[in-house]
Design an enzyme around this catalytic site. Structure first.
Site, PDB file in Angstrom:
ATOM      1  N   LYS A 207       0.839  -1.205   0.000  1.00 23.69           N
ATOM      2  CA  LYS A 207       0.000   0.000   0.000  1.00 23.69           C
ATOM      3  C   LYS A 207       0.872   1.253   0.000  1.00 23.69           C
ATOM      4  O   LYS A 207       0.665   2.172  -0.769  1.00 23.69           O
ATOM      5  CB  LYS A 207      -0.905  -0.055   1.230  1.00 23.69           C
ATOM      6  CG  LYS A 207      -1.912   1.047   1.317  1.00 23.69           C
ATOM      7  CD  LYS A 207      -2.840   0.779   2.509  1.00 23.69           C
ATOM      8  CE  LYS A 207      -3.574   2.032   2.912  1.00 23.69           C
ATOM      9  NZ  LYS A 207      -4.424   1.837   4.092  1.00 23.69           N
ATOM     10  N   GLU A 213      10.586  -4.830   4.295  1.00 24.23           N
ATOM     11  CA  GLU A 213      10.672  -6.209   3.831  1.00 24.23           C
ATOM     12  C   GLU A 213      10.327  -6.299   2.348  1.00 24.23           C
ATOM     13  O   GLU A 213      11.021  -6.951   1.560  1.00 24.23           O
ATOM     14  CB  GLU A 213       9.696  -7.112   4.620  1.00 24.23           C
ATOM     15  CG  GLU A 213      10.046  -7.304   6.080  1.00 24.23           C
ATOM     16  CD  GLU A 213       9.437  -6.241   6.992  1.00 24.23           C
ATOM     17  OE1 GLU A 213       9.135  -5.131   6.500  1.00 24.23           O
ATOM     18  OE2 GLU A 213       9.273  -6.528   8.190  1.00 24.23           O
ATOM     19  N   GLY A 268      -4.740  -2.517   5.538  1.00 24.07           N
ATOM     20  CA  GLY A 268      -3.955  -3.636   5.002  1.00 24.07           C
ATOM     21  C   GLY A 268      -4.605  -4.989   5.248  1.00 24.07           C
ATOM     22  O   GLY A 268      -4.776  -5.795   4.334  1.00 24.07           O
ATOM     23  N   ARG A 269      -4.991  -5.251   6.487  1.00 19.63           N
ATOM     24  CA  ARG A 269      -5.517  -6.573   6.842  1.00 19.63           C
ATOM     25  C   ARG A 269      -6.923  -6.802   6.301  1.00 19.63           C
ATOM     26  O   ARG A 269      -7.486  -7.887   6.461  1.00 19.63           O
ATOM     27  CB  ARG A 269      -5.463  -6.764   8.350  1.00 19.63           C
ATOM     28  CG  ARG A 269      -6.132  -5.647   9.142  1.00 19.63           C
ATOM     29  CD  ARG A 269      -5.669  -5.623  10.589  1.00 19.63           C
ATOM     30  NE  ARG A 269      -6.206  -4.496  11.354  1.00 19.63           N
ATOM     31  CZ  ARG A 269      -5.665  -3.289  11.405  1.00 19.63           C
ATOM     32  NH1 ARG A 269      -4.570  -3.025  10.716  1.00 19.63           N
ATOM     33  NH2 ARG A 269      -6.206  -2.341  12.140  1.00 19.63           N
ATOM     34  N   GLU A 354      -4.251  -7.380  15.070  1.00 17.17           N
ATOM     35  CA  GLU A 354      -3.807  -6.038  14.680  1.00 17.17           C
ATOM     36  C   GLU A 354      -4.965  -5.043  14.826  1.00 17.17           C
ATOM     37  O   GLU A 354      -4.752  -3.854  15.036  1.00 17.17           O
ATOM     38  CB  GLU A 354      -3.255  -6.020  13.247  1.00 17.17           C
ATOM     39  CG  GLU A 354      -2.426  -4.774  12.982  1.00 17.17           C
ATOM     40  CD  GLU A 354      -1.600  -4.803  11.697  1.00 17.17           C
ATOM     41  OE1 GLU A 354      -2.190  -4.799  10.614  1.00 17.17           O
ATOM     42  OE2 GLU A 354      -0.360  -4.818  11.775  1.00 17.17           O
ATOM     43  N   HIS A 385      -3.904 -34.155  17.822  1.00 19.01           N
ATOM     44  CA  HIS A 385      -2.765 -34.958  18.273  1.00 19.01           C
ATOM     45  C   HIS A 385      -1.693 -34.068  18.873  1.00 19.01           C
ATOM     46  O   HIS A 385      -0.537 -34.472  18.990  1.00 19.01           O
ATOM     47  CB  HIS A 385      -2.230 -35.779  17.097  1.00 19.01           C
ATOM     48  CG  HIS A 385      -3.310 -36.623  16.482  1.00 19.01           C
ATOM     49  ND1 HIS A 385      -3.641 -37.871  16.958  1.00 19.01           N
ATOM     50  CD2 HIS A 385      -4.200 -36.351  15.496  1.00 19.01           C
ATOM     51  CE1 HIS A 385      -4.659 -38.347  16.256  1.00 19.01           C
ATOM     52  NE2 HIS A 385      -5.023 -37.440  15.364  1.00 19.01           N
ATOM     53  N   LYS A 513       9.381  -0.554  14.153  1.00 15.04           N
ATOM     54  CA  LYS A 513       9.986  -0.199  12.861  1.00 15.04           C
ATOM     55  C   LYS A 513      11.053   0.879  13.051  1.00 15.04           C
ATOM     56  O   LYS A 513      12.136   0.814  12.473  1.00 15.04           O
ATOM     57  CB  LYS A 513       8.918   0.343  11.907  1.00 15.04           C
ATOM     58  CG  LYS A 513       7.971  -0.707  11.386  1.00 15.04           C
ATOM     59  CD  LYS A 513       7.028  -0.080  10.357  1.00 15.04           C
ATOM     60  CE  LYS A 513       5.888  -1.001  10.025  1.00 15.04           C
ATOM     61  NZ  LYS A 513       4.830  -0.360   9.261  1.00 15.04           N
TER      62      LYS A 513
HETATM   63  O1  LIG Z   1       1.149  -2.735   2.269  1.00 17.72           O
HETATM   64  P1  LIG Z   1       2.271  -2.132   3.035  1.00 17.72           P
HETATM   65  O2  LIG Z   1       2.225  -0.648   3.036  1.00 17.72           O
HETATM   66  O3  LIG Z   1       3.588  -2.662   2.538  1.00 17.72           O
HETATM   67  O4  LIG Z   1       2.122  -2.570   4.527  1.00 17.72           O
HETATM   68  C1  LIG Z   1       2.256  -3.906   4.924  1.00 17.72           C
HETATM   69  C2  LIG Z   1       1.865  -4.088   6.382  1.00 17.72           C
HETATM   70  O5  LIG Z   1       2.796  -3.423   7.196  1.00 17.72           O
HETATM   71  C3  LIG Z   1       2.448  -2.696   8.335  1.00 17.72           C
HETATM   72  O6  LIG Z   1       3.449  -2.820   9.270  1.00 17.72           O
HETATM   73  C4  LIG Z   1       1.092  -2.909   8.941  1.00 17.72           C
HETATM   74  O7  LIG Z   1       1.187  -3.335  10.261  1.00 17.72           O
HETATM   75  C5  LIG Z   1       0.203  -3.840   8.161  1.00 17.72           C
HETATM   76  O8  LIG Z   1      -1.127  -3.513   8.467  1.00 17.72           O
HETATM   77  C6  LIG Z   1       0.441  -3.712   6.686  1.00 17.72           C
HETATM   78  O9  LIG Z   1      -0.441  -4.545   5.994  1.00 17.72           O
END
Ligand SMILES: O=P(O)(O)OC[C@H]1O[C@H](O)[C@H](O)[C@@H](O)[C@@H]1O
Length: 548
Positions: A207, A213, A268-269, A354, A385, A513
């Site tokens: 987004k 990452e 995002g989620r 989250e 199990h 972060k």
């Molecule tokens: O889609 P992006 O901007 O790369 O974000 C990826 C993710 O990173 C963040 O740390 C948030 O905690 C998430 O809610 C999000 O989906």
């Protein structure tokens, strides 16, 4: 809203919890011949059997009343009308717009018809997916694309991965979809080893287009592409992006027509329904992606219109509150009896933890209650199990959602009958348990001596009276999978609303972060670390010492 503890229904539930403390679920069944049919609700292809809960008619009416007093009716209206219910970011929360019915033409938010943007993006996805599947989209050497690698993390990764896996039986031939998320180099290295740069397309899903990452993995993918025959001019044939930050994606080397938009009103989620779901659409085709959206929309409509007493997300959310706040349950387990849904608990964990892992009310005051539980789980029967021992005999109360399709995509032998028999027997065992007398009798019947009976029987006692919901559907299809995930999205919202928190921001992830960048700088330089705590200093030293 102020603390929910001040609501009349909350106080009534506190007193009611005492009344219910000595009432067993089995006695509730004995005293009500119609309990099973009464405590059953239906929506969007799913049936929720919630009869195996520590709840009677009064409990349920108080819980419904609590949801009303907490303002859930107006919160739902707010969500569906595009109000800025994400108050700390001053944003609408409109994942429901991503799956709105085609019959609805407008949803005006802040002067913009968001549905027009959504539909245009779906058309763009259709073209992209069609070009890949028809073979019209060629790699730089003229070969047909065989593999798509989705690079993203968090909401830009887990939802699509889980849904693509859940829809395995619907996968189209021709293109294999892979997912890379972790900044651990082993993730992308392992994937790239299987791939040919001439026939691979990368979809960078972010987004913000600013996530460490994702950018690290995107850069690694581009480096691999460039050092294995690709050229800078051909990057646009092999890289696409889903992002609200078009400029950054263009700077990376994407062609503008291969950048799919995102909007600040999608969290995002909650974003798998947007172009973030492109890997799903590539894996199962646009027809199935539309069916997924439609299933979610059916659940949205149910949530928006059904009376609370029949409303699946409301019932499940309110029962969750009952256990978390009135029975001190710390966790909630999701156990799908469906191999393809095995990763679903991880997605719902991200979605819920989250969203509701918060300690402040909407007005900023600290909460006076527990909020989001730890969500965990895994596929049945495998968990039987392993961790089911704790579910049956441990000291903690763990409410469980059992999730199962009544028919299988792979009906071999007696497998599916056994699968479902196990699912049903687990919820039954959690409820009925085993008394000391039963345990003793069982041992005697097996020929144990009286000494053995006395020694072993206590260990075989199972308390019982442990609650669960069972969610079932005829078949896992794109529509029922969509509806299921939408159900959990709304359940999360119901609980967040009752607790009076904002389920749609995630400020808690930011500190890590920022500190991560600081520590990174220390790991790659000779900085003076003496102001840091001694543990972190020692860990930095250990890292540096180990470097070749
Ligand atoms: O889609 P992006 O901007 O790369 O974000 C990826 C993710 O990173 C963040 O740390 C948030 O905690 C998430 O809610 C999000 O989906």
């Amino acid at each position: 809203m102020s603390s929910p503890t001040e609501l009349a229904a909350w106080q009534a539930l506190t007193a009611h919890q005492q009344e219910m403390a000595s009432v067993s679920m089995t006695s509730l069944f004995e005293n009500d011949a119609h309990r099973a049919e009464k405590y059953c609700a239906h929506a969007a292809g799913w049936t929720l059997d919630y009869a195996k809960n520590r709840a009677n008619d009064k409990t349920l009416s108080l819980l419904t009343e609590l949801a009303k007093e907490a303002g859930l009716e107006s919160a739902i209206k707010g969500m569906f009308s595009g109000a800025h219910i994400n108050n700390t970011e001053d944003r609408s929360v409109l994942h429901i717009a991503l799956r709105a019915s085609q019959a609805q033409e407008t949803l005006m938010v802040d002067g913009v018809n968001v549905l027009a943007e959504v539909r245009a993006t779906l058309k763009q996805m259709e073209q992209f997916v069609a070009q890949l599947h028809s073979g019209e989209w060629k790699g730089y050497s003229g070969k047909t694309i065989t593999d798509v690698v989705s690079i993203g993390i968090g909401g830009s990764y887990l939802g699509p991965k889980v849904v693509a896996e859940a829809l395995t039986p619907y996968k189209k031939d021709g293109i294999k979809v892979h997912f890379v998320a972790n900044i651990d180099g082993s993730d992308i290295t392992g994937k790239l080893k299987q791939l040919n740069p001439e026939t691979t397309v990368f979809v960078i899903s972010s987004k913000t287009f600013g996530t460490l990452e994702t950018l690290s993995n995107a850069n690694a993918a581009r480096d691999w592409f460039l050092s294995n025959g690709g050229s800078q001019d051909n990057v646009s044939k092999h890289f696409a992006a889903v992002s609200s930050n078009v400029k950054k994606a263009v700077d990376f080397g994407m062609a503008e027509e291969n950048i799919f938009p995102m909007w600040d009103w999608v969290g995002g989620r909650y974003s798998l329904w947007s172009a973030i779901g492109l890997p799903v659409a590539i894996a199962v085709g646009m027809d199935n992606f539309y069916a997924l959206l439609d299933g979610a929309h059916q659940m949205d409509e149910h949530f928006r219109t059904a009376p609370f007493e029949e409303n699946l997300p409301v019932i499940m959310g309110a029962l969750g509150v009952w256990y978390i706040n009135f029975h001190n349950a710390q966790t909630h387990a999701l156990i799908p009896y469906d191999h393809y849904l095995r990763a679903m608990p991880a997605h719902i964990q991200q979605l819920d933890m989250e969203s509701n892992g918060k300690a402040n009310l909407l007005n900023g005051d600290g909460v006076a209650t527990d909020t989001g539980p730890i969500i965990w789980g895994g596929a049945g029967t495998n968990g039987q199990h392993a961790y089911h021992q704790l579910l049956h005999q441990g000291t903690r109360l763990v409410p469980v959602d059992f999730i199962a399709p009544l028919t299988s995509h792979n009906p071999i032998g007696e497998h599916h009958v056994h699968l479902i028999a196990n699912c049903l027997s687990q919820s039954q065992a959690l409820m009925v348990g085993k008394t000391l007398e039963q345990a003793k009798q069982e041992l005697r019947d097996a020929g144990a001596s009286e000494d053995q009976v006395e020694a072993v029987a206590p260990h075989k006692v199972i308390q019982g009276n442990r609650p669960s919901n069972t969610l079932f559907t005829d078949k896992m299809t794109p529509a029922t999978v969509g509806a299921l995930i939408a159900l959990y999205e709304h359940r999360t919202f119901v609980q967040g609303t009752i607790w009076g928190i904002n389920s749609f921001d995630q400020w808690g992830v930011e500190l890590g972060k920022v500190l991560g960048t600081d520590i990174y700088n220390r790991l790659v330089s000779n900085s003076d670390n003496s102001a840091l705590d001694a543990s972190t200093q020692a860990l930095i030293k250990a890292f540096k010492k180990a470097q070749p």
